[in-house]
Structures are given as structure tokens and as C-alpha cells.
Design a protein around this motif. Structure first.
Motif, PDB file in Angstrom:
ATOM      1  N   ALA A 290       1.433  -8.303  -5.270  1.00 15.70           N
ATOM      2  CA  ALA A 290       2.404  -7.490  -4.545  1.00 15.70           C
ATOM      3  C   ALA A 290       2.219  -7.578  -3.035  1.00 15.70           C
ATOM      4  CB  ALA A 290       2.268  -6.041  -4.997  1.00 15.70           C
ATOM      5  N   PRO A 291       2.799  -8.595  -2.405  1.00 15.97           N
ATOM      6  CA  PRO A 291       2.728  -8.621  -0.945  1.00 15.97           C
ATOM      7  C   PRO A 291       3.496  -7.425  -0.414  1.00 15.97           C
ATOM      8  CG  PRO A 291       4.334 -10.200  -1.718  1.00 15.97           C
ATOM      9  CD  PRO A 291       3.656  -9.648  -2.927  1.00 15.97           C
ATOM     10  N   LEU A 292       3.113  -6.952   0.729  1.00 17.55           N
ATOM     11  CA  LEU A 292       3.780  -5.780   1.280  1.00 17.55           C
ATOM     12  C   LEU A 292       5.228  -6.109   1.576  1.00 17.55           C
ATOM     13  CD1 LEU A 292       1.141  -4.428   3.684  1.00 17.55           C
ATOM     14  CD2 LEU A 292       1.846  -3.563   1.469  1.00 17.55           C
TER      15      LEU A 292
ATOM     16  N   GLY B  91      -3.502 -15.159  -3.878  1.00 16.17           N
ATOM     17  CA  GLY B  91      -3.083 -13.900  -3.256  1.00 16.17           C
ATOM     18  C   GLY B  91      -2.847 -12.817  -4.291  1.00 16.17           C
ATOM     19  N   TYR B  92      -2.458 -11.668  -3.820  1.00 18.44           N
ATOM     20  CA  TYR B  92      -2.168 -10.561  -4.712  1.00 18.44           C
ATOM     21  C   TYR B  92      -0.743 -10.663  -5.203  1.00 18.44           C
ATOM     22  CZ  TYR B  92      -6.314  -8.952  -2.410  1.00 18.44           C
ATOM     23  OH  TYR B  92      -7.571  -8.855  -1.900  1.00 18.44           O
TER      24      TYR B  92
ATOM     25  N   ARG C 173       7.314  -1.477   4.915  1.00 17.62           N
ATOM     26  CA  ARG C 173       6.428  -1.377   6.076  1.00 17.62           C
ATOM     27  C   ARG C 173       7.173  -0.829   7.272  1.00 17.62           C
ATOM     28  NH1 ARG C 173       2.369  -6.416   6.834  1.00 17.62           N
ATOM     29  NH2 ARG C 173       0.870  -4.889   7.541  1.00 17.62           N
TER      30      ARG C 173
ATOM     31  N   PHE D 179     -12.786   1.005  -1.112  1.00 21.18           N
ATOM     32  CA  PHE D 179     -12.968  -0.442  -1.198  1.00 21.18           C
ATOM     33  C   PHE D 179     -14.409  -0.782  -1.585  1.00 21.18           C
ATOM     34  CE2 PHE D 179     -14.307  -4.439   0.755  1.00 21.18           C
ATOM     35  CZ  PHE D 179     -13.383  -5.313   0.214  1.00 21.18           C
TER      36      PHE D 179
ATOM     37  N   TYR E 237      -2.549   7.860  -6.050  1.00 20.45           N
ATOM     38  CA  TYR E 237      -2.563   7.258  -4.713  1.00 20.45           C
ATOM     39  C   TYR E 237      -2.364   5.751  -4.805  1.00 20.45           C
ATOM     40  CZ  TYR E 237      -4.610   5.638  -0.271  1.00 20.45           C
ATOM     41  OH  TYR E 237      -4.842   5.024   0.930  1.00 20.45           O
TER      42      TYR E 237
ATOM     43  N   GLN F 282     -10.409   4.927   2.983  1.00 14.37           N
ATOM     44  CA  GLN F 282      -9.969   3.687   2.341  1.00 14.37           C
ATOM     45  C   GLN F 282     -11.154   2.728   2.182  1.00 14.37           C
ATOM     46  OE1 GLN F 282      -6.868   2.838   1.184  1.00 14.37           O
ATOM     47  NE2 GLN F 282      -7.588   0.836   0.498  1.00 14.37           N
TER      48      GLN F 282
ATOM     49  N   ARG G  79       3.819  -2.391  -2.460  1.00 12.77           N
ATOM     50  CA  ARG G  79       3.487  -1.007  -2.173  1.00 12.77           C
ATOM     51  C   ARG G  79       2.789  -0.886  -0.834  1.00 12.77           C
ATOM     52  NH1 ARG G  79       1.399  -1.960  -7.076  1.00 12.77           N
ATOM     53  NH2 ARG G  79       2.702  -1.378  -8.837  1.00 12.77           N
ATOM     54  N   PRO G  80       3.348  -0.079   0.035  1.00 17.51           N
ATOM     55  CA  PRO G  80       2.677   0.144   1.316  1.00 17.51           C
ATOM     56  C   PRO G  80       1.498   1.079   1.092  1.00 17.51           C
ATOM     57  CG  PRO G  80       4.510   1.621   1.114  1.00 17.51           C
ATOM     58  CD  PRO G  80       4.522   0.770  -0.125  1.00 17.51           C
ATOM     59  N   ILE G  81       0.498   0.967   1.930  1.00 14.86           N
ATOM     60  CA  ILE G  81      -0.625   1.915   1.827  1.00 14.86           C
ATOM     61  C   ILE G  81      -0.322   3.119   2.686  1.00 14.86           C
ATOM     62  CG2 ILE G  81      -2.974   2.318   2.566  1.00 14.86           C
ATOM     63  CD1 ILE G  81      -3.878   0.259   1.041  1.00 14.86           C
TER      64      ILE G  81
ATOM     65  N   GLN H 228      -3.623  -0.389  -5.483  1.00 16.72           N
ATOM     66  CA  GLN H 228      -3.667  -1.711  -4.863  1.00 16.72           C
ATOM     67  C   GLN H 228      -5.065  -2.314  -4.863  1.00 16.72           C
ATOM     68  OE1 GLN H 228      -1.830  -0.676  -1.052  1.00 16.72           O
ATOM     69  NE2 GLN H 228      -0.183  -2.090  -1.546  1.00 16.72           N
ATOM     70  N   VAL H 229      -6.050  -1.524  -4.442  1.00 14.19           N
ATOM     71  CA  VAL H 229      -7.414  -2.059  -4.359  1.00 14.19           C
ATOM     72  C   VAL H 229      -7.930  -2.412  -5.748  1.00 14.19           C
ATOM     73  CG1 VAL H 229      -9.791  -1.488  -3.750  1.00 14.19           C
ATOM     74  CG2 VAL H 229      -7.943  -0.852  -2.225  1.00 14.19           C
TER      75      VAL H 229
ATOM     76  N   MET I 168       1.210  11.581   7.095  1.00  6.27           N
ATOM     77  CA  MET I 168       0.648  11.698   8.436  1.00  6.27           C
ATOM     78  C   MET I 168       0.647  13.139   8.908  1.00  6.27           C
ATOM     79  SD  MET I 168       0.407   8.927  10.818  1.00  6.27           S
ATOM     80  CE  MET I 168       1.500   9.349  12.182  1.00  6.27           C
TER      81      MET I 168
END
Lengths: 506, 506
Positions: free
Chosen positions: B109-111, B106-107, B116, B203, B223, B199, B503-505, B228-229, B134
Motif C-alpha cells: 500500500a503505497p501512500l 515494496g509494500y 496525503r 516500530f 490505529y 511510532q 493508508r496515511p499515518i 501498516q508497520v 492533531m
């Protein structure tokens, strides 16, 4: 042509933040690309253009030199500046970037442009395509969807069109779960991930489970989109021999010797063969998989498109150990452009897939999710399914009758009890690739069987989709196929090397 | 409760292909999950149920044992069969699958679920969220979109809702290209790839260019979706120091020493700082990048949201060597739920990205593409943009005035000339994380600056979105922020370790 007149139409605006020389470049580029300034035209000398546009000579020099860098004009010493005879008509800058050196290593099988063009427009031109796995656009329930949208319009919470959870629009996750539970696949919203088409479900699963050199078991033949994604991820593919019955002895041998990450299967109306896995095979498969803690990916685009009795309970329904990951889609039942499917799996799997999905596209698009939620809530899918089942059954029967009439004995097939395809077996003298060439000249197309085998096995099979066209057109298509078969049989002695075609996703 | 009565309501149908024992399992599972059969209920003995339902005793035995395997009932020897006290209420099978062992690594940094939840519902409850990037749902032009759909309805070619090219709906690629050309970014349809939100563009680019340990240059802060990506792909991140001006000396040093794959930048109204790269920096950057054949990824969600004069020409406009890859989106200008953006790049790049995209989701969804094509064709974006520019400018000004009023001198900021954010700098005594905790208790939220730094640098900054709420609500939000600042300043001596938040996206 009076170039001066053409150019004096250019209006520059010093108040814009775009520098004047770039405004000139933009204006001239447009005129070169739309051929107002055709190839070979001589542009005015710098001094003349600077006077004409009321800008400094330096500005014009900068503009001309940028146009030259971009390959749109060329300067011949002593003669002046001319529009290039090969202006980068697509607007491509000259290829000074060594892109091929910068890319990550590519896949072995780039898409063949021949195959893509065959599949690209299955209904648009005079060719009768039986290649793409497409529902008939005439059945797309556009009016139903419009009505659903309209009924929703005034109750629409605008926030539902904003950012939503990666897992999907919660009301849709709920209604998919309830609908799946009614179909016998007990589901809760936490076990549902909405994805941008079932292809994305497969991609996310592969991304979550497969590292290079991991083993995966596949049926053979199988869905070529799965083969492609797995190969691209570096998986090693263990193929089950092609047969009506699952060979569970080989299956168990694979489990013990290779410890594969999962088994990918379409248990209902498989693509391409149309086969249904028997109930006893399903039960035995689950027993084996449970013992070995093997995950099963059950890809299910077709189970609701049955033309006799419904298929046996899905592997997900029979799942005793929580290892079945079920992928569903609305692409074949409603229409492909919705690009909305779902994954139904244990919560830890959904969590991991959602993490991967966040990087891929944040979340699936909201409009289709609103539409589909309303569709399920108002039970609008059921009458639509009843209609397409009836229609596709007639088409399947029409294609089958036509094959018996026009293609015997060069080809036979099994009558699929559901799905979109008949899987034709050719007599060994006929090469499917050569047949496709003949067919193309007669205005029909199909997919040669090779595309559905992982290790490039030579196949004497072809896949024919019976869903896209009406009965009359299918009959005509198969009549032409019969002629192509006859022609190919006659020339079969001439050996033809297969083209280096990749596999289209269909 | 009369179990017998409850159970006699079960209707079995021997004509279905679903075996009777599974029909019983399904019916009982539903009753257990909806608590018609509560935990602890005693089920009838096998013989009694078989009589009640008119099936063989073996059928009931099979049903009970499958229910037991699934953890829904348990049998106590000598007492009978009981509904489990902890029925898998979510329908989850018991976790016998060792999922964690099967996943790819896995990564890091899980969210974080805290983050969230802060970001999940920016408009739904009483919290004034200035966290998510937003637009205000009140501005989503739903009526416009409905009108566009209606106007298109009768001219709709149903085949446009079927499978389309991976590169996108050709009329939309054409209208994006024409629109970009009008904006000065000379484009042809072959250079446009439609993606499922920007996004996804990012990716696909990362997937096409980055192998583990490849270098990439980033602004810092930047950003966090990009961070994250890139981290997930194993890239090594070279950060340019945070400053108003691009440090081109360090930049060139990076180019020479590390040969990075690309530079990722937001040249207009950067997220999170709101900064605009100067024209001279852009020109110098292009010159350097051209010399080193460095690809530049220009992520551009905000350039059309300017509140004074438009920003300078984009890097794509200034591109002399064909190395700029431009990413655009309709998510910030229209609404996020459209999930439609585009990549504008040289044809070889578009070809490669399309190859990757085919595996990810075949193609972007058609409805939004039809809508957006109509929107561009009928020039409907222009008046909408004029409206939101006016509104967001007022909101920015309102937020700025409120900050001066309520938050001085604990926080200052630069007035962004566009985009959605103000970037606040806190006095060093205040921890953004502690401030967020205080703010949450007062019913407001924002994103702490740490989230936008690649290497976990401790930041004394926060990002505030001014686009989601109206002026009055923004004023109230900032008033509360002032109170939170005061409270946090007072308690700042108490050191608080930052949470292990990912980190949240956003």
C-alpha cells in the motif's frame, strides 16, 4: 520502626477509578522501593491493615496477594507477610515472561558493556577518552543556537511544530539544497530527505536496498556503524583490501562476479583511517560504477572539517549517472545531540527512503530542523566551521607531536588532513586489546582497530580521536599511552585472548 | 541576451582543489537551473569560452562533455552547444539508474497522494480538516518551553548535547519513571526507553518480535499506523470483532489456535473509535494473557486527555505477570514536533529494543529530552493538561451538538469520553469515499473508516478529529458535512469504486 505510623499515612480515595486494592499496592510499592519499608519488615496482619485504612479485609487480601505475585512481599505461613529481602528493586515484575523465546533472532555481536562504558562518558570523569568520535562540547555553539531560536521566536508559525512531511521541514530541505549547490553538489529540495542523524540515513538505505545474502562492497577498515547495520540486515560483505589507494581491479572483479547492491564509502577523511580518496580514483570509480549501474553510498560526516585544502570534489559532485547517494550530518560540525542529517539522492530513492522512514518515526523532530534552517539561512555555519577547523588542526598537530615524542617507535601513523582521527599502527608485538587494558588502568581510552574490520580480522591498529580534548590534555593522554605501550610491549609475550566484545557505534 | 557578458561573470580559482573544469560545470549548472541561461541558449564555442575564462581548451571540452553527460546541454554537429530544452530542472541526473530493480520489495500500500494532501496541511488553508489527529497549534505551549529552556540555559552541561546513551537521557528516564509511578504505573529508569515518537516505539517492538508469518491480535478497527508497520513486517493479523466489549472467547481461541506474538491495543480512548476498555475486560485480559504468556502492547497516546473521570487503571498498572509493554508520547499532550515518546517495559525488553534503536538512529534527540525533563521536573505538564482537557471537552461537545443538528439521521456516533475523535456511523446508503469527495469540494476533510480496518473491510464509518479547530470552525465544518451527506445520499445510487488509496499515518 513504627510500621503502623508509616502505613496510616496512606490516603485512599474511593472516588478514583483506581480500585482501592491497587491504590494500596501502589502506595506500598513506593514505600518498599524507597526503603521506607525496608527488606524484612513485617507488614500488619490483614485484619489490622483493613481497620487502619478503613477498607474491607478482602481489599487488603487482594493487595497483599498482588504484592506477593510481584515479588515485593512474601508470606511465611504462621508468621505473617514480610517485605522481600530482594524486593525487585528496579520495580521489575518477576521474570515470568519468556522474553528470550519471543524475540526475533538477535545479532551476533551484542554490545560489550566494557566498550560501552569506555565510550559512554568521554568527557565526564578523569579518564582521557580518545575513543568516541566526538567534537569537543566546549565548541558546541549553544549561544548561537539560542540566538537563532530567539530571532525566530516571534516569526514562528506554530503549525511548524505540528506534524510535518516525512521528507522533512520544507524550508530546511530548500536551504540544505541551496547550500549543497553552493558547495558544488547541485541539489533540489526533492532530492533531499531530512533524517534523524546520518545513522538513520544509513539504516533507511540498507532497509531499502538490502535483502539477506545481498552483496555490498566496503572499504576495509571502515565505519563500524555501517558494518553493524549491514550485518544485521544479512548482507554479505566484500571488503576492499586496506591500502592508501582504491584497488579498482579487485573492485571491478567484485562487480562482475557478485553484482553487489552498492559500495559504501567515506571518500573524505575516512573513519577510522583519516584517508582521502584521490581525484583520479574518484573519477575511475564513477566510470566503473556507471558502467555497472552500481549505487554508491557516500557517507560524508567530515568533508567540511579539513585542516589544509578542501578535499577533491565529492563523488556526488562527479556523479555522471545519478547513482551516488550522499549522506550528510550536522552532528560533527555542530553537535551530536541535534540528531539531524540528510540524504541527497535521485528523487526515486528519496521517495522510497521516505516510505521506510514513515514507519520508523513519521518524521524527524521539528525543533532542530527550525534551528538548522535558520542557521543555514543566516550563514551561521560558516564562521563556526572556520573556528573549529582552526582549533582541531591545532589539536591534531598537538597529538601528532606527542605521539612522535612518547610513542615512537612502538607506534606510527599518517597525519590526517581532516576529520577527527589519527590511525595508529602498532609494532606487531603489541596487542591493541592488551594495550587498551593497560591504558584503562592509566586513565585513557581509544578504540582498538579490530572494531573497524568486518570479518574480525586481527588488527595492529588503534583509532585516536583528537577532537574531544584540548592540547594539554591530549598531550597528557598520549604521554600515558606511551607508558601503556611500554608496559604492553614488555608483557606482549603473554598471549591474551581477545574479549568477546561487540562493536560499539561511534 | 548577451551570453558573453553572463559568462564573463564566472570566477574561477586555480587555488581550489576543485578542478577548473568542474568549477565551470558548477557555474554553468547554476545558471542553467536559475534560467540565467534559458533553454535553447547557444553556448560559446570551446575556443571562445577558453579565451573568455582564461583556461585551456581541454578544460572547456571536459566541462562541456560533462554537462552533456548530465543532460544539461546538447551538441548539434555543425551548429554548436545548446542548453537543453528540458534541462533536468530539478537537478536530477537523467534516470539511467534502474532504481526500481535495486530496491527491496515494496509494500502493498503505497501512500495515496490524495490522502496525503488531505492530511498534509490541516490548518494551513481554507479547508477545515477534521482528518489529522492533531492538537490545535494554538495550544502548543511554546512560551512555556522557551521559559524552560531559558531557566535551564545556564545550568546546561554541554556534554548533555553530545552523544548520549541509546536508552535516552538518564535524567529524563528518571523523571518519566517517577511521573509514571505517581500515575500508578510503578516504573524504574531501567524500564524506560526514550524513543523518537511513539511510532518509533511501535516500530522497534515490531522489529524485535515479529518475523514474517507471525500472528498478532488487533482490535478492529484500530490505529492504521500499527496496521501498516505490522503488514510491512509480514505479520498475519488476527482481528477481534468490532464491538463495545472485548470478545474474550474469540481472544482465547486465537491464543490457543495461533499462539500470537502479541496483542496490540489502545485501552483508553481508542483511535479511531474513542472507546475505553472496561475494568473487568482489562482484568480478564490480563488473566488470560498471563496464563498464555502473551505480550500486550498497550499504546497510550490519549489516557491523559479525559473529559470526565480518568479512565480505569491501565493494563500496565494491572500487569501481574510482567508482560505488558506500554508506549507513551508527548506528541498529543504537548506537540507532535517534539517527536519524543517512551516505552515502559521489563528490562529485557528495553535492552532488546535499545539494541534495535541503536541501528535506527543511535539515540533520540537531546534538545527535546532536556526540555521534557525540565517540564516534568517543574510539573509544567499538569496545568497545561488541565487547560487542554477543558478546551477539548468544549470542542467535543460543540462537534457533537453540530452533528446532532446537521447530520441526523444520516450519521450517528457515541460521545467519546476522551481523546481526539468522534467515530461517526453513516447510514448504509452512503459511501464514505464518495462522501469524502463531496466534502473536499465543500472545503472539509475527515478519514474514511476503511483506513482503520486491516483486511480492507468496507466500512460505513468516518473518523472526525475535534481537537484541531475552535468551536465556531468545527460548527461550520460539520454544517458543511451535513450538506455533503445530503448530496451524497442523493447520489448514492451511483456506485463508485473506491480509489486504490493506501493508508496515511495519522
Amino acid at each position: 520502626m513504627d510500621i503502623t505510623k508509616t502505613l496510616s499515612g496512606i490516603h485512599l480515595n474511593a472516588a478514583l477509578s483506581l480500585p482501592l486494592y491497587l491504590q494500596i499496592v501502589t502506595a506500598l510499592t513506593v514505600k518498599i522501593q524507597d526503603c521506607t519499608l525496608p527488606a524484612g519488615s513485617k507488614l500488619p496482619p490483614e485484619r489490622e491493615l483493613s481497620r487502619l485504612l478503613g477498607v474491607s479485609r478482602t481489599t487488603v487480601i487482594n493487595a497483599y496477594s498482588l504484592l506477593e505475585e510481584r515479588g515485593l512481599v512474601s508470606t511465611r505461613v504462621g508468621s505473617g507477610t514480610f517485605v522481600s529481602s530482594e524486593p525487585a528493586a528496579t520495580g521489575s515484575p518477576s521474570p515470568t515472561m519468556p522474553w528470550e523465546q519471543l524475540f526475533t533472532p538477535g545479532y551476533k555481536a551484542p554490545l560489550s558493556s566494557i566498550m560501552r562504558s569506555i565510550i559512554a562518558s568521554p568527557t565526564a570523569d578523569d579518564t582521557i577518552s580518545m575513543a568516541a568520535g566526538m567534537p569537543d562540547p566546549a565548541f558546541y555553539p549553544v549561544d548561537m543556537i539560542h540566538a537563532l531560536l530567539d530571532s525566530r521566536r516571534h516569526s514562528l508559525d506554530l503549525a511548524d511544530l505540528g506534524l510535518i512531511a516525512t521528507e522533512g521541514y520544507l524550508p530546511l530541505r530548500r536551504s540544505i539544497a541551496a547550500w549543497q549547490s553552493r558547495l558544488g553538489k547541485t541539489a533540489s529540495p526533492e532530492q533531499i530527505l531530512v533524517v534523524s542523524g546520518s545513522q538513520q540515513g544509513l539504516f533507511l538505505i540498507v532497509k531499502s536496498f538490502i535483502e539477506p545474502r545481498d552483496y555490498v562492497i566496503l572499504e576495509s577498515p571502515t565505519y563500524l556503524g555501517a558494518i553493524q547495520v549491514l550485518e544485521a540486515a544479512g548482507a554479505r560483505l566484500l571488503c576492499l583490501p586496506s591500502a592508501g589507494k582504491l584497488d579498482l581491479e579487485i573492485f571491478e572483479d567484485y562487480l562482475i562476479r557478485y553484482r553487489p547492491k552498492f559500495f559504501y564509502t567515506m571518500s573524505d577523511f575516512q573513519n577510522p583511517t583519516g584517508r582521502v580518496m584521490s581525484l583520479s580514483d574518484r573519477q575511475e570509480l564513477i566510470r566503473l560504477a556507471a558502467r555497472h549501474r552500481l549505487a554508491i553510498i557516500e557517507d560524508d560526516p567530515y568533508s567540511l572539517l579539513y585542516y589544509g585544502s578542501p578535499p577533491p570534489p565529492s563523488l556526488k559532485q562527479l556523479d555522471t549517472y545519478g547513482g551516488v547517494i550522499h549522506i550528510g550530518t550536522f552532528s560533527k560540525t555542530l553537535f551530536p545531540g541535534l540528531r539531524t542529517g540528510w540524504v541527497h539522492a535521485a528523487a526515486p530513492v528519496i521517495n522510497r527512503l521516505a516510505q521506510e522512514k514513515q514507519y520508523v518515526d513519521l518524521h524527524s523532530h521539528n525543533l532542530a530542523q527550525l534551528i538548522l534552517h535558520t542557521c543555514l539561512e543566516e550563514n551561521a555555519l560558516t564562521p563556526h566551521l572556520a573556528k573549529v577547523r582552526r582549533e582541531y588542526k591545532n589539536r591534531r598537530n598537538a597529538m601528532a607531536a606527542a605521539i612522535r615524542k612518547y610513542c615512537s617507535p612502538a607506534m606510527d601513523f599518517d597525519l590526517a588532513e581532516g576529520g577527527l582521527y589519527l590511525w595508529g599502527r602498532l609494532t606487531p608485538a603489541i596487542s591493541p586489546t592488551e594495550l587498551l587494558r593497560q591504558a584503562a588502568t592509566l586513565g585513557i581510552s581509544f578504540v582498538p582497530g579490530d572494531a573497524f574490520y568486518a570479518h574480525g580480522a586481527a588488527s595492529h591498529e588503534i583509532r585516536l580521536c583528537f577532537a574531544t580534548h584540548d592540547e594539554e590534555r591530549l598531550n597528557e593522554g598520549i604521554r600515558r599511552l606511551g607508558r601503556a605501550l611500554a608496559a604492553t610491549g614488555a608483557t606482549a609475550a603473554t598471549s591474551v585472548s581477545p574479549p568477546a566484545a561487540g562493536r560499539p557505534i561511534i
